[in-house]
Design an enzyme around this catalytic site. Structure first.
Site, short mmCIF file in Angstrom:
data_model
loop_
_atom_site.label_atom_id
_atom_site.label_comp_id
_atom_site.label_asym_id
_atom_site.label_seq_id
_atom_site.Cartn_x
_atom_site.Cartn_y
_atom_site.Cartn_z
NE ARG A 169 -0.56 1.72 4.95
CZ ARG A 169 0.46 0.92 4.61
NH1 ARG A 169 1.47 1.40 3.92
NH2 ARG A 169 0.48 -0.34 4.98
CE LYS A 203 -2.99 -2.53 3.19
NZ LYS A 203 -3.36 -2.64 4.61
CG ASP A 210 14.81 -1.32 4.46
OD1 ASP A 210 15.98 -0.98 4.66
OD2 ASP A 210 14.07 -1.76 5.35
CG PHE A 250 10.77 1.88 10.61
CD1 PHE A 250 10.89 0.78 9.77
CD2 PHE A 250 9.50 2.37 10.89
CE1 PHE A 250 9.76 0.19 9.20
CE2 PHE A 250 8.37 1.78 10.34
CZ PHE A 250 8.50 0.69 9.50
CB VAL A 251 11.23 6.96 7.31
CG1 VAL A 251 12.66 7.39 7.64
CG2 VAL A 251 11.22 6.10 6.05
CG ASP A 268 2.68 0.60 7.31
OD1 ASP A 268 3.51 0.38 6.41
OD2 ASP A 268 2.24 -0.30 8.06
CE LYS A 288 14.63 2.86 5.62
NZ LYS A 288 14.12 1.85 6.58
CD GLU A 316 7.92 -0.41 -3.36
OE1 GLU A 316 7.24 0.44 -2.74
OE2 GLU A 316 8.16 -1.52 -2.89
CG ASP A 317 6.82 2.53 -0.10
OD1 ASP A 317 7.56 1.70 -0.69
OD2 ASP A 317 6.08 2.20 0.84
P1 IMP Z 1 12.80 -4.08 1.13
O1 IMP Z 1 12.35 -5.37 0.52
O2 IMP Z 1 13.64 -4.34 2.36
O3 IMP Z 1 13.52 -3.17 0.16
O4 IMP Z 1 11.55 -3.31 1.71
C1 IMP Z 1 10.40 -3.24 1.00
C2 IMP Z 1 9.23 -2.64 1.72
O5 IMP Z 1 9.40 -2.56 3.13
C3 IMP Z 1 8.97 -1.23 1.30
O6 IMP Z 1 8.27 -1.18 0.09
C4 IMP Z 1 8.16 -0.71 2.46
O7 IMP Z 1 6.80 -1.05 2.28
C5 IMP Z 1 8.74 -1.44 3.65
N1 IMP Z 1 9.71 -0.57 4.35
C6 IMP Z 1 11.05 -0.59 4.23
N2 IMP Z 1 11.62 0.36 5.00
C7 IMP Z 1 10.61 1.00 5.61
C8 IMP Z 1 10.55 2.11 6.53
O8 IMP Z 1 11.55 2.72 6.94
N3 IMP Z 1 9.30 2.49 6.92
C9 IMP Z 1 8.16 1.88 6.50
N4 IMP Z 1 8.17 0.84 5.64
C10 IMP Z 1 9.39 0.41 5.20
MG MG Z 2 6.28 -0.71 -0.30
#
Ligand code: IMP
Ligand code: MG
Length: 183
Positions: free
Chosen positions: A169, A47, A107, A156-157, A163, A135, A103-104
């Protein structure tokens, strides 16, 4: 909601509404240039990407299609599990399409590297990524992101789609969540 409305839950304001909208405009100009004469399919990852998608789509002076996927990699915590599961799949056929994943945040990169492979395997012409936040210190796999808004610290943001346990959100900006909230 404003960041100031939840000031006690944040340790830092990272991005204001204005900084975000300026960046979305900047990214849109690059995307318009790269997709001139095309009709890309924007794929929003639910979301978190809802706000980026809504603002990016309206800023773009291009015809686009929009579709959505929901994948889970997190659960309710703050750590990436590396396990990606499709909760809601696309409605669109990707054959011959120019796909732009919206994408938001990136990470660990695990979700997106999996998603790019998955969408390429469906016969898309091209699959690129636009992410508002990244990040760099958290990267576990390298992901080629064509359009990135801001590189941010490994914290963590929340806000602007992001969220913690489904909260925050709807903040207009992005802030660092105070550890006491998830301790
Ligand atoms: P990744 O697979 O570790 O790159 O993370 C993917 C998903 O984790 C992102 O699309 C976010 O929905 C969630 N996410 C990662 N870091 C954060 C954060 O700092 N705050 C909130 N959601 C996060
Ligand atoms: Mg996401």
């Amino acid at each position: 909601m404003e960041l100031s409305d939840v000031a006690a839950d944040l340790t830092e304001v990272l991005l204001t509404e204005k900084q975000i909208s300026d960046k979305i405009a900047e990214l849109s100009r690059l995307i318009e240039r790269d997709y001139e004469g095309e009709r890309p399919l924007l794929v929003g990852v639910l979301k978190g990407a809802v706000m980026v998608m809504a603002d990016l789509a309206r800023e773009l002076k291009l015809h686009i299609d929009m579709d959505w996927m929901a994948v889970s990699s997190y659960g309710a915590g703050t750590q990436s599990s590396g396990v990606v599961r499709i909760l809601k799949d696309l409605d669109s056929d990707l054959h011959g399409r120019k796909v732009l994943i919206v994408e938001d945040i990136i990470d660990s990169g695990l979700t997106l590297s999996w998603l790019v492979k998955n969408l390429r395997a469906r016969g898309a012409d091209s699959v690129e990524i636009c992410a508002l936040l990244r990040k760099p210190e958290a990267a576990k796999v390298q992901v080629d992101v064509k359009y990135v808004g801001f590189d941010i610290p490994n914290a963590f943001v929340v806000g602007y789609g992001l969220d913690y346990a489904e909260k925050y959100r709807n903040l207009r900006g992005v802030g660092i969540l105070a550890p006491h909230v998830y301790a």
